[in-house]
Write an enzyme that holds these catalytic residues in place. Structure first.
Site: not given
Ligand code: GLU
Length: 616
Positions: A611, A77, A485, A103-104, A489, A30, A2, A492, A508
């Site tokens: 990202k 995210w 690539e 974040n994490g 792209k 992000r 995030c 994505e 093949h």
């Molecule tokens: N794990 C947390 C969530 O799901 C943080 C996700 C993030 O890094 O945005 O809210």
């Protein structure tokens, strides 16, 4: 994955909420499924959060009208819990006094949630992150101060985090801490302190930064910072650094021209990036080159675009130095390599330097098998660099568009520079020859410049292919990288289904799909693969394939067969042709951008992507 942005200031004449909201918007690449801000105001925390993008949430000033002296925001995210308002950050404790953004991923969140629930805590979201405010609040209730409470809390949390903590009754400071998730600090000494997931987010406000390391906690006062080691509690003295990047990095402006999207601006930055990359510091290149030369086994590991850049890099190192390198996706590294041989060197390639799978792969190689780690990353001070013996920083500079384009070009170029340096150090190639290859590599920046000057032609072709449901991208040898690539792209950012194959592999299996009008893109530089590629073009053409070929300006044979061409102005010399990886990938990157724009998609923030992929 995030974006976090916070600030604490002595000034009472600045719009704190608006500055946080704008900071979050610079970090939206992000994560952008929901957002929130918490501000501390007169012993209370005001919290506003919603699902959606910041612009929409703030349409009627929901964020900008908030009042407070300091606080923090988050653009999410989702990893744990749907992207809905209740799961967006900040999260609060039961007393409404502690606000936390995270974040994490906290890996032991289920156990922690159960323990806390058993002790009477009521959770209002489905996230892993919400354990933070509840734990902190428990430690505060035991009489600890905010810093101690955060330190005790993070000792209980397993996994990755960058967190910011504000307390309603602690008006002079807020706390940040990190482990395996990025967090940087910006400062206007004596006045204002910022924290953000990356440096460009606060670049328009200050260029003076502190990089926080893993297992560190910092107390942010207005215009002052104290950093501590979480494990020992000891204070760490650190001076701030001046960031050399221009503030344009955080805006869609370059040389006075305003671009519609960051991606377009960043594609226009590629010539500068390449010029700087070929002149990167020789000591870094040397250390990399020697580590590869001294190893008995060399692996290159990465994900996504960086992996495709690695394919070109390993080809160049093999071609110029005879060194065999195995390329392995970082998410497969441990599973594919249950053991590693002695004297192994692992080259890790990552834009953010925070890719969780890459970190896991290099830690495995280093900690279990004593491998030497050479990393090629774009972000100074990122996590991967901390596990590395040798580092090359790519010269792409800040890249805001989620799907990397200029970093790919920089990575391929950096690995080619390493290949040519190994050839020099080995002395088994004529030095004059090497000098000519180097000169050709220098000139790739001009080739890209000239492609950009004629980008209207690529835009026209992009319109023809923008609505295709399925596209094959085929190349051989070095050009497999460009084919991969190109397919990645357009997939994505323009959401066309595209697959890349080695052109020789297409017969093949994949060719079964080809019928009248099926789109096939060939990457066809006039190198040693050219004649065989013509055979592959014929195979597709005779089944009705609609052929687009990326070819040299002076090409005739593939041009005769193709329905459309993207022409690359390279010299007809073996030196220029050997440096085709970037010039032949670049038109496909531009084409993907124009296709996304034509289809009215946001190329900077493609759906479901972020990202910096900090989850495994
Ligand atoms: N794990 C947390 C969530 O799901 C943080 C996700 C993030 O890094 O945005 O809210």
């Amino acid at each position: 994955m995030c974006g976090i942005f916070g600030l604490i200031t002595k000034r009472n004449d600045i719009p704190v909420a608006t500055i946080i909201r704008e900071g979050l918007q610079r970090l939206e690449y992000r994560g952008y499924d929901s957002a929130g801000i918490a501000l501390v105001n007169n012993g209370k925390i005001e919290l506003r959060k919603e699902a959606g993008r910041i612009d929409d949430i703030n349409k009627n000033g929901l964020f900008d009208s908030m009042q407070g002296t300091f606080g923090v925001g988050h653009t999410r995210w989702a990893t744990h819990g749907a992207p809905v308002a209740k799961n967006s950050h900040p999260h609060m404790d039961g007393n409404g006094k502690v606000a936390v953004v995270h974040n994490g991923i906290i890996e032991n969140f289920q156990q922690l949630r159960k323990e806390l629930s058993d002790r009477g805590h009521v959770f209002t979201s489905d996230t892993d992150s919400e354990v933070f405010p509840h734990l902190i609040s428990e430690f505060l209730d035991q009489g600890k101060d905010l810093k101690e409470a955060v330190m005790e809390t993070i000792k209980r949390c397993e996994g990755a985090y960058g967190i910011v903590v504000c307390h309603a009754d602690t008006p002079d400071y807020m706390i940040v801490a990190r482990k395996e998730s990025p967090l940087t600090i910006g400062i206007t000494p004596g006045e204002t302190t910022y924290c953000a997931s990356d440096i460009p987010a606060f670049l328009p406000l200050t260029k003076t930064a502190y990089i926080l390391e893993d297992d560190e906690i910092a107390v942010l006062y207005a215009g002052e910072v104290e950093i501590f080691d979480v494990l020992t509690g000891k204070k760490r003295e650190r001076s701030p650094t001046e960031v050399p990047w221009s503030i344009d990095a955080a805006a869609k402006v370059m040389n006075g021209r305003e671009y519609k999207w960051f991606m377009h601006k960043e594609l226009h930055e590629v010539p500068r990036t390449l010029k700087e990359q070929v002149n990167a510091p020789l000591e870094d290149i040397d250390a990399f080159a020697r580590a590869i030369m001294e190893a008995d086994h060399v692996y290159i590991t990465a994900a996504g675009t960086s992996y495709y850049a690695s394919l070109a890099g390993k080809f160049q190192i093999n071609k110029f130095c005879g060194t065999f390198i195995e390329a392995i996706l970082c998410s497969e590294f441990i599973d594919q390599l249950p053991t590693l041989p002695h004297k192994t060197c692992v080259i890790a390639v990552s834009q953010s330097g925070e890719t969780a799978d890459t970190i896991e792969a290099i830690r495995y190689a280093k900690e279990k098998y004593g491998a030497t780690i050479c990393s090629l990353v774009n972000v100074v001070g990122s996590s991967i660099t901390r596990y590395s013996d040798h580092i090359i920083i790519t010269t792409a500079g800040p890249e805001v568009a989620v799907a990397s384009q200029k970093t790919y070009c920089a990575q391929v170029t950096a690995l080619t520079v390493v290949a040519l340096r190994i050839a020099e150090l080995r002395c088994d190639m004529d030095m004059k020859e090497i000098a000519k290859y180097k000169e050709a590599l220098q000139k790739t920046a001009d080739i890209i410049e000239s492609i950009l000057n004629n980008e209207d032609k690529i835009q026209e072709i992009a319109r023809i292919f923008a609505k295709e449901q399925n596209i094959f991208f085929l190349g051989r040898g070095l050009s497999l990288s460009a084919a991969c690539e190109g397919a990645l792209k357009i997939k994505e950012i323009s959401y066309n289904h595209a697959e890349a194959y080695s052109a020789g592999e297409a017969k093949h299996g994949p060719i079964a799909l080809v019928e009248y009008g099926f789109s096939v893109v060939f990457v066809g530089p006039p190198d040693e693969t050219y004649d065989r590629l013509i055979g592959n073009v014929m195979e597709m053409k005779s089944r009705g394939g609609k052929i687009l070929a990326v070819v040299a300006d002076f090409d005739t044979k593939i041009t005769e067969l193709a329905d459309y061409t993207l022409r690359v102005p390279i010299e007809n010399s073996k030196y220029a042709i050997a440096m085709s990886a970037v010039p032949f990938a670049f038109p496909l990157q531009l084409m993907a951008y124009f296709a996304a724009d034509y289809n009215e998609f946001d190329p900077d923030k493609p759906r479901n992507l972020a990202k910096s992929v900090t989850v495994k």
